[in-house]
Design an enzyme around this catalytic site. Sequence first.
Site, PDB file in Angstrom:
ATOM      1  N   ILE A   1       0.832  -1.211   0.000  1.00 25.10           N
ATOM      2  CA  ILE A   1       0.000   0.000   0.000  1.00 25.10           C
ATOM      3  C   ILE A   1       0.866   1.261   0.000  1.00 25.10           C
ATOM      4  CG2 ILE A   1      -1.657   1.317   1.392  1.00 25.10           C
ATOM      5  CD1 ILE A   1      -2.756  -1.511   2.308  1.00 25.10           C
TER       6      ILE A   1
ATOM      7  N   ASP B   1      11.181   2.053   6.488  1.00 25.49           N
ATOM      8  CA  ASP B   1      10.708   0.665   6.479  1.00 25.49           C
ATOM      9  C   ASP B   1      11.939  -0.209   6.665  1.00 25.49           C
ATOM     10  OD1 ASP B   1       9.874  -1.931   5.701  1.00 25.49           O
ATOM     11  OD2 ASP B   1       8.330  -1.120   4.390  1.00 25.49           O
TER      12      ASP B   1
ATOM     13  N   ARG C   1      -3.579  -0.002  11.283  1.00 27.71           N
ATOM     14  CA  ARG C   1      -4.367  -0.572  12.365  1.00 27.71           C
ATOM     15  C   ARG C   1      -4.322   0.412  13.524  1.00 27.71           C
ATOM     16  NH1 ARG C   1      -6.279  -3.446   9.132  1.00 27.71           N
ATOM     17  NH2 ARG C   1      -6.374  -5.730   9.079  1.00 27.71           N
TER      18      ARG C   1
ATOM     19  N   ASP D   1      -8.541   6.219   9.646  1.00 34.25           N
ATOM     20  CA  ASP D   1      -9.522   5.229   9.200  1.00 34.25           C
ATOM     21  C   ASP D   1      -9.669   4.134  10.253  1.00 34.25           C
ATOM     22  OD1 ASP D   1     -11.290   3.909   7.382  1.00 34.25           O
ATOM     23  OD2 ASP D   1      -9.662   2.570   6.793  1.00 34.25           O
TER      24      ASP D   1
ATOM     25  N   GLU E   1     -12.511  -0.322  18.152  1.00 30.70           N
ATOM     26  CA  GLU E   1     -13.495  -0.173  17.069  1.00 30.70           C
ATOM     27  C   GLU E   1     -14.718  -1.025  17.366  1.00 30.70           C
ATOM     28  OE1 GLU E   1     -11.372  -1.209  13.507  1.00 30.70           O
ATOM     29  OE2 GLU E   1     -10.135   0.574  13.584  1.00 30.70           O
TER      30      GLU E   1
ATOM     31  N   HIS F   1     -13.103   2.408   9.731  1.00 33.72           N
ATOM     32  CA  HIS F   1     -12.316   1.294   9.171  1.00 33.72           C
ATOM     33  C   HIS F   1     -12.991   0.792   7.884  1.00 33.72           C
ATOM     34  CE1 HIS F   1      -9.366  -2.161  10.323  1.00 33.72           C
ATOM     35  NE2 HIS F   1      -9.430  -1.998   9.012  1.00 33.72           N
TER      36      HIS F   1
END
Length: 349
Positions: free
Chosen positions: A165, A184, A245, A269, A274, A293
């Site tokens: 992504i 990363d 997440r 998001d 949640e 989400h």
Amino acid sequence: MSGPFRVALSGDFRKPDGSPVYPDFDLTPLKEAPGVEMVFLERSNPIEAAQVADIDALILLTARFGRESIHPNGRLALVARFGVGYDTVDVEALTEAGVVLAITPDGVRRPVAVSIVTLLLALTGKLMVKDRLAREGPAGFARRGDHMGVGLVGRTLGSVGIGNIGAELFRLLKPFDMRFIAHDPYADAKLAAELGVELVGLEDVFRRGDFVSISCPLTPETRHLVNAERLALMKPTAYLINTSRGPVVDQKALTRVLQARRIAGAGLDVLEQEPPDPADPILTLDNVILAPHALCWTDQCFAGNGAADVKAVLDVQHGREPRVVVNRPVLATEGWKRRMEDYRRRFGD
Ligand SMILES: NC(=O)c1ccc[n+]([C@@H]2O[C@H](COP(=O)([O-])OP(=O)(O)OC[C@H]3O[C@@H](n4cnc5c(N)ncnc54)[C@H](O)[C@@H]3O)[C@@H](O)[C@H]2O)c1
């Protein structure tokens, strides 16, 4: 072994009245595949071992698949997650049991990258407040100059994670003439160079980013990776975007930073809990845009995830490796090879 190749879908794919929760997930190729028998499990969280005792492949939506979900005498060969996050799956237990875990990066790559762009453009364009102003008539129009947006040219976009992504995000934003940086630990340096992304240290993403986007998985190492110390490094004009997440961000720390207007805002998001507690103070803030989400949920995302899972299932039925396997060591085991031979013998390659 004889009989059909039995495929189960977790119960959360169906509404209580039996209709599909996501009609864009086309099950026809499974239903029509020779030798396949498809069933829906009853809703259960976690999946119970008895439910999958006589199942060859499970397509799993949001229900948890833990160690307790594995039947000791079962014949499960594949768990195909509908999506790419697998923090709801006990990978170690699957690997020990010789069960392959497949995911669907091809289905989510574009839709999630688009949802990051959506949050970026909505935040910098002040979309939410301008929508409200427009509805207020003359009083709202009179205040529009108080909400100047932020241009993107020359500004720095930082991503934590440059995988499926994260890389797509940079691809999509290429025409916006921004500077790209990413952190990363497992980055593909060649890919980063091709995308014009400078690989930097984690702290530098927070220090240098005008927009910091989070696209790493939730793991013990990344839990609360975005903490008070790193948020304190951000520019007062910077925005944080999280579509990975919720627990990757220490939400209490972020809430304090947003309340103090220490950064310009955030687009989330995903949340630590949640759905959130109705009393969660983050729900009252005007400098954060929230989504349940589901910002990447489009017809194409669901069709894409579904098609990828169906392909993984049919690949295994015919003794082939699924395209994207999380626990690859299983593929090298004698047990797995024997099962694939058996499937090829029964269903052809
Ligand atoms: N909001 C949604 O609906 C939604 C949908 C799909 C995926 N996701 C989330 O997005 C995450 C990323 O998805 P992806 O398909 O790009 O996965 P991916 O595995 O292709 O990419 C994740 C990248 O994060 C990197 N990474 C791992 N640990 C890191 C660390 N400590 N710091 C920085 N980078 C680190 C990995 O090396 C990898 O390159 C998923 O794990 C999932 O949790 C959310």
